[in-house]
Design an enzyme around this catalytic site. Structure first.
Site, PDB file in Angstrom:
ATOM      1  N   LYS A 252      35.799 -34.754 -26.059  1.00 31.80           N
ATOM      2  CA  LYS A 252      36.039 -33.461 -25.393  1.00 31.80           C
ATOM      3  C   LYS A 252      37.543 -33.258 -25.252  1.00 31.80           C
ATOM      4  CE  LYS A 252      35.731 -31.338 -20.820  1.00 31.80           C
ATOM      5  NZ  LYS A 252      35.359 -31.545 -19.400  1.00 31.80           N
ATOM      6  N   ASP A 257      41.651 -26.551 -18.323  1.00 31.96           N
ATOM      7  CA  ASP A 257      40.374 -26.079 -17.800  1.00 31.96           C
ATOM      8  C   ASP A 257      40.574 -25.410 -16.440  1.00 31.96           C
ATOM      9  OD1 ASP A 257      37.742 -25.587 -17.190  1.00 31.96           O
ATOM     10  OD2 ASP A 257      37.316 -27.644 -16.585  1.00 31.96           O
ATOM     11  N   LYS A 264      38.141 -22.796 -10.677  1.00 29.93           N
ATOM     12  CA  LYS A 264      38.361 -23.986  -9.859  1.00 29.93           C
ATOM     13  C   LYS A 264      39.267 -23.641  -8.674  1.00 29.93           C
ATOM     14  CE  LYS A 264      38.194 -27.390 -13.639  1.00 29.93           C
ATOM     15  NZ  LYS A 264      37.107 -28.236 -13.117  1.00 29.93           N
ATOM     16  N   ASP A 275      42.000 -32.630 -18.953  1.00 32.72           N
ATOM     17  CA  ASP A 275      40.602 -32.464 -19.350  1.00 32.72           C
ATOM     18  C   ASP A 275      40.433 -32.664 -20.856  1.00 32.72           C
ATOM     19  OD1 ASP A 275      38.047 -32.170 -18.399  1.00 32.72           O
ATOM     20  OD2 ASP A 275      37.993 -29.995 -18.593  1.00 32.72           O
ATOM     21  N   ASP A 334      32.370 -23.430 -15.456  1.00 32.20           N
ATOM     22  CA  ASP A 334      33.162 -24.646 -15.281  1.00 32.20           C
ATOM     23  C   ASP A 334      32.430 -25.879 -15.804  1.00 32.20           C
ATOM     24  OD1 ASP A 334      35.400 -26.100 -14.580  1.00 32.20           O
ATOM     25  OD2 ASP A 334      34.709 -26.466 -12.529  1.00 32.20           O
ATOM     26  N   GLU A 336      31.895 -26.476 -18.871  1.00 34.57           N
ATOM     27  CA  GLU A 336      32.224 -26.026 -20.232  1.00 34.57           C
ATOM     28  C   GLU A 336      32.309 -27.165 -21.238  1.00 34.57           C
ATOM     29  OE1 GLU A 336      35.558 -28.133 -19.402  1.00 34.57           O
ATOM     30  OE2 GLU A 336      34.587 -26.762 -18.011  1.00 34.57           O
ATOM     31  N   ARG A 338      30.430 -29.678 -21.869  1.00 38.01           N
ATOM     32  CA  ARG A 338      29.170 -29.938 -22.584  1.00 38.01           C
ATOM     33  C   ARG A 338      28.877 -28.856 -23.624  1.00 38.01           C
ATOM     34  NH1 ARG A 338      26.207 -30.085 -16.918  1.00 38.01           N
ATOM     35  NH2 ARG A 338      28.287 -30.937 -16.504  1.00 38.01           N
TER      36      ARG A 338
END
Length: 485
Positions: A252, A257, A264, A275, A334, A336, A338
């Site tokens: 990933k 993010d 967030k 991230d 959030d 995201e 996956r």
């Protein structure tokens, strides 16, 4: 860091400093160094140094500096402590203006092989040279550092591996630590392409047009609120074993993010440059593989995107179509990572590999469960999970297995699509996220998921590292892949 072997005794070696390991107050110098051990023990007894994990002290002796570094209590030793002690010692030496270091060729530590010692201590010393200061206006180019193992060495393979892995970690760390305006999906793709050329890896970059043609609706959906276009970065080590199926590593790589529309909290959001650390671990591991060149073919896939709340951003309730056709209802923008991984895992399965391993800073629930002491591992094949746990222990990167029950998959079902990207119950966040990912891996392919949310970066300084990316996962992946030969 250049790592070599010298036949000179530690007392005679022409280096700025000699590094000595202590387990609490026990000097770990091997036999044959009685005089040096007595001299150092006498100095330690009159100092505050207690041999705690990561603790260091410096003593002048015979025209050079002696750096003592601790690995902690005997009953609590694990491999990471040795690597961290070596890194802490070099960081201490660098702060004092020292550039060349020496260690004994063996260490008096029960249960640790000579090759493990060379790899952990050498790689740790290399990591100790690193500092992220490319954005500081007064930064100066750091002087090159060197390390010599003094005495007889049975095999130099581990030392060569330590040097190669250390170089890969240090060079990737700059990319891993860059903020979102510098480490964009495009710039990471460019860096990967350059690295691949230098190390003999193949490299293929999928841009927006290619992703659209392929039907990768997850990564396209996540990135559509950003002005930065996504990239799917595919690195390939062909290997020499023409009969072997490849191993595929998936990372990933969210360059920043914000949470998207499910924004967030502002406090601490700056850390979301990290991230991308799953992808950075894969990037470092692929560089290691390119340098070491194991027989097994290895593919590395990085799904690189930025998650922003732009006017075109995906909304809670939107439905995305993943590569190969499964539909996903977005309940929270959030969640995201996956969505990016579902496409990357589908592409990984196309290689018909012998195994797939993905790494992701995926869930805050993992931090709640395990903190920063270990990463979670879940998977569909117990042999693969056990192998990765074992290699993680050897590499100094600890994994803890969590279950992957059918109930977790059921919790990810949607009323309006095949799946939702958030569980209905809200519980078992790490396991339900893994259950979601499992839906994109064919049952006949061994697969493991590593949630590195708590181990991927440090927010406060440690003796062995300044705040920033740890590149957790790269070491254990390299350990495993080299062991396959």
């Amino acid at each position: 860091m250049k790592i070599s072997v010298s036949s000179a005794p530690l007392t005679d070696i022409k280096k700025d400093a000699v590094i000595l390991f202590f387990q609490e107050l026990e000097n770990l110098l091997p036999a044959g160094n009685t005089k040096l051990a007595k001299q150092v023990d006498a100095l330690v007894k009159t100092s505050p140094f207690k041999g705690k994990a990561g603790q260091t002290a410096v003593f002048p002796m015979n025209g050079k500096q002696i750096i003592v570094t601790g690995i902690g209590e005997p009953g609590r030793f694990h491999h990471a402590l040795l690597e961290q002690a070596a890194a802490a010692a070099v960081r201490t030496g660098k702060a004092a203006g020292l550039k060349s270091f020496a260690m004994a060729s063996t260490i008096k530590l029960k249960g640790l092989s000579e090759s493990d010692y060379h790899l952990l201590a050498g790689r740790g010393a290399a990591w100790g040279t690193y500092s992220y200061d490319i954005n500081k206006s007064d930064a100066k180019k750091a002087p090159a550092c060197s390390l010599a193992f003094c005495g007889k060495v049975k095999s130099r393979n581990a030392i060569k591996t330590a040097e190669a892995q250390g170089e890969a970690l240090v060079s990737t760390a700059d990319v891993a630590n860059m903020p979102g305006n510098q480490a964009t999906p495009e710039s990471i793709a460019d860096w990967a392409k350059k690295m691949a050329k230098e190390t003999g890896l193949g490299c293929r970059i999928m841009n927006t047009a290619a992703l659209e043609k392929k039907g990768c609706g997850g990564i396209l959906g996540v990135s559509q609120g950003s002005a930065k276009e996504p990239r799917m970065i595919i690195l390939e080590h062909k290997g020499t074993d023409t009969k072997a199926k490849p191993i595929v590593l998936v990372g990933k790589t969210l360059t920043f993010d914000s949470g998207g529309i499910s924004l967030k909290p502002g406090k601490g959001m700056g850390w979301m440059r990290y991230d991308k650390c799953g992808g950075m671990a894969v990037l470092a591991a692929m560089q290691m593989i390119g340098k070491i060149k194991p027989a097994t073919p290895v593919i590395g896939i990085l799904g690189a995107a930025e998650n922003m709340p732009g006017s075109n951003a995906i909304r809670p309730g939107d439905i995305l179509t993943a590569y190969k056709g499964k539909t996903v209802e977005v309940l929270n923008t959030d969640a995201e990572g996956r969505l990016v991984l579902m496409d990357a895992l589908g592409l990984a399965a196309d290689y018909k590999p012998q195994a797939i391993v993905d790494l992701a800073t995926l869930t805050g629930a993992c931090i709640v469960a395990l903190g920063s002491s270990a990463s979670a591992i879940l998977g569909n094949d117990q042999k693969l999970v056990d192998t990765l746990i074992k290699n993680g222990e050897l590499a100094g990167e600890r994994l803890w297995q969590l279950p992957l029950y059918k109930e977790y998959t059921d919790d990810m079902k949607s009323d309006f699509a095949d799946l939702s990207n958030l569980s209905k119950s809200g519980g078992a966040g790490t396991a339900t996220a893994a259950a979601f990912l499992q839906e994109f891996v064919p049952d006949d392919i061994p697969w493991a998921h590593l949630d590195i949310a708590g181990t991927a970066w440090l927010e406060s300084p440690k003796p062995y590292q300044a705040p920033g990316a740890t590149l957790f996962g790269a070491r254990l992946l390299a350990q495993w892949l080299v062991a396959l030969d």
